[in-house]
Structure formats: structure tokens, C-alpha cells
Scaffold this active site. Structure first.
Site, short mmCIF file in Angstrom:
data_model
loop_
_atom_site.label_atom_id
_atom_site.label_comp_id
_atom_site.label_asym_id
_atom_site.label_seq_id
_atom_site.Cartn_x
_atom_site.Cartn_y
_atom_site.Cartn_z
N ASN A 167 0.88 -1.16 0.00
CA ASN A 167 0.00 0.00 0.00
C ASN A 167 0.92 1.22 0.00
O ASN A 167 1.66 1.45 0.96
CB ASN A 167 -0.90 -0.01 1.24
N GLU B 240 -3.96 1.75 -2.79
CA GLU B 240 -4.12 3.15 -2.42
C GLU B 240 -3.21 4.02 -3.28
O GLU B 240 -2.48 4.90 -2.79
CB GLU B 240 -3.86 3.36 -0.92
N TYR C 6 -7.43 -4.00 -2.43
CA TYR C 6 -7.43 -3.01 -1.36
C TYR C 6 -8.80 -3.03 -0.72
O TYR C 6 -9.75 -2.42 -1.21
CB TYR C 6 -7.09 -1.62 -1.91
N ASP D 93 -3.60 -4.93 0.66
CA ASP D 93 -3.97 -4.45 1.99
C ASP D 93 -5.38 -4.94 2.29
O ASP D 93 -6.35 -4.41 1.78
CB ASP D 93 -3.89 -2.92 1.99
N ASN E 275 -6.70 -4.97 5.38
CA ASN E 275 -7.25 -4.21 6.49
C ASN E 275 -7.93 -5.09 7.54
O ASN E 275 -8.90 -4.69 8.18
CB ASN E 275 -8.22 -3.13 5.99
N ASP F 108 3.47 4.38 4.83
CA ASP F 108 3.28 3.89 6.20
C ASP F 108 3.16 2.37 6.25
O ASP F 108 3.11 1.79 7.33
CB ASP F 108 2.07 4.55 6.86
N HIS F 109 3.10 1.72 5.09
CA HIS F 109 3.17 0.27 4.98
C HIS F 109 4.57 -0.12 4.51
O HIS F 109 5.24 0.65 3.82
CB HIS F 109 2.16 -0.26 3.96
#
Length: 263
Positions: free
Chosen positions: A7, A35, A112, A151, A153, A253-254
Site C-alpha cells: 500500500n 491506495e 485493497y 492491503d 485491512n 506507512d506500509h
């Protein structure tokens, strides 16, 4: 074949922070991004000329977006957009979240899945509706050689998050009703490739909150997966979560999840 997923939290920002240099150094054969938040021409220009690039942007500007990049020299067959591939339309919130690309003897999917919000019924309803469609598509794929990466989630077990007790059934991504979907997919015969290679150990994680010192203290979540049919997963030989050496060296951030597959 080396397959990497990440991501990127906005491909333009990731490129400014070093994504292109990472691609050159890692040299994946197939790169699955989530993303992306950019149209196909922008993604193609930032990934580079070594790849055939396919992107599905979200109909809601500035959100979601998934990309599959395949190194030149690898034949590409049909490309299908959307988890509900037999329908014409998707709700705008579901667009830019699922892209399938047929390769020789393998279908790869950049996925995603909705993040959700445990305090927002509308967002959770959208997440569960999408997860139902994902489940139906995975049932259709059950006899195929397929790799779904991205991702999700959702964490799967306490091994996949540092603070299980404080988040379990309180925070989206750690709700039993979400985890049940991962259980369902694995019951269909799919394999969580990273977990199959690590065994029962804590982590390693793929995402850290931007708040506080989560990254520095490795207070993380494992929410990025490579989930494959058994025949594909059996070819996985090694993996790496390419965690940056320092907070300011990250380009997302991933952290990318890289798996090497061999016959």
C-alpha cells in the site's frame, strides 16, 4: 518469480520519497500496489518503463486505486476490473479496490479492502458488503492458480498485531466479524503465504500508525497479505517485509511484502 505488494499511501508521494529507487533495487517481476490515488498514466510514469502497468482508479477522486505492474517479457492475458466481475456497475466506494491480471498459469489480484470504522455503521456496512463479494469471487477462483495480494485491512490472529487486547472487538480490522472472513477464505483452501513461511511467531508486521512512535517501537499490524491457492503457495521459498531502517526513510506507512516463488 518475485512478487511484491505494498500500500503506497499515494503513489505520487511515494515516488517523491524513494519508491522508484526501491523498485529498481528490489526488481520484482510482478508489483501489486494499493491506495495508488492516481490515474493509469501517472502510475505508469512513476513505476517506469520496465513494466506493463495496469491501474484502476477509484471513482471517488483521491481515494483507493489499485495497480498491477508486470515486467516486460512476461505475457499478459485478460485484465479484469472489479471484484464483481460479472456485473456492469460497482458502488463508487468499491471501485479502485480489485484488479485481476492473467499471467501464464497464474492470475494475480491487487486488492485493497475497505478499512471500515467500528464507530460508523455505514462504513462497516460498506466493508461487509465488499467482503461478501470478495468471498464469492474467491469461491469462483477456488480451482484456479491465483494469488490475491494487498492491503486486507484485517488482522487474523493475536500474532498479527502488537496490542491485541486493547483493539480486539473495539477497532475495525480486529473485529471477530471481520476475522471470520479471513477464516472463510482459508477454509476454501487458500494459504496465507507469509504465515506459512514464518510459522507461529509474533509478526512481523507490515503497517505502523503515523501517531506517536509506533514505527520506532515496532507497535504494528500485519494487514498486508499474499494469499494464494495451495499449488501457488507451495512454490513460495522465502519472503521479506522490507521495513525501512528509520522512520524518515519510509516511502509509505506500509512496508512492502516480497515473496520469491520457484518451481
Amino acid at each position: 518469480m518475485r512478487i511484491a505488494t505494498c500500500n503506497v499511501n499515494g503513489i505520487r508521494a511515494a515516488a517523491r520519497k524513494g519508491m522508484g529507487e526501491w523498485i529498481a533495487a528490489t526488481s520484482p517481476d510482478v508489483l501489486l500496489l494499493q491506495e495508488v490515488r492516481a490515474p493509469e498514466d501517472i502510475a505508469e510514469s512513476l513505476i517506469g518503463s520496465d513494466y506493463q502497468v495496469f491501474t484502476r482508479a477509484c471513482d471517488i477522486k483521491g481515494r483507493a486505486g489499485v495497480t498491477v505492474a508486470v515486467r516486460h517479457g512476461i505475457d499478459v492475458g485478460e485484465v479484469r476490473d472489479g471484484v464483481a466481475v460479472h456485473t456492469v456497475d460497482e458502488p463508487p466506494v468499491d471501485t479502485g479496490r480489485w484488479l485481476e491480471v492473467d499471467l501464464p498459469e497464474l492470475t494475480v489480484v491487487s486488492a485493497y479492502l475497505h478499512s471500515g470504522d467500528a464507530k460508523n455503521e455505514e462504513k462497516m456496512a460498506a466493508k461487509y458488503a465488499h467482503l461478501e463479494l470478495v468471498s464469492k469471487r474467491l469461491e469462483e477462483f477456488a480451482s484456479s492458480n491465483v494469488l490475491v495480494a494487498g492491503d486486507f485491512n484485517i488482522v487474523h490472529t493475536p500474532l498479527d498485531i502488537t496490542n491485541w487486547k486493547s483493539n480486539h472487538n473495539r477497532t475495525s480490522g480486529v473485529l471477530d466479524s471481520e476475522i471470520a472472513y479471513v477464516d472463510r477464505w482459508l477454509s476454501l483452501g487458500y494459504v496465507d503465504v507469509q504465515r506459512s513461511l514464518t510459522g507461529e511467531e509474533q509478526g512481523p508486521y507490515t503497517w505502523w500508525s503515523q501517531r506517536g512512535k509506533a514505527f520506532d517501537n515496532n507497535v504494528g499490524w500485519r494487514i498486508d497479505y499474499q494469499m494464494a491457492s495451495e499449488a501457488v503457495a507451495s512454490k513460495a521459498r522465502s519472503f521479506k517485509i522490507d521495513r525501512a531502517a528509520a522512520y524518515d526513510a519510509r516511502w509509505s506507512d506500509h512496508a512492502p511484502l516480497i515473496v520469491d516463488y520457484e518451481d
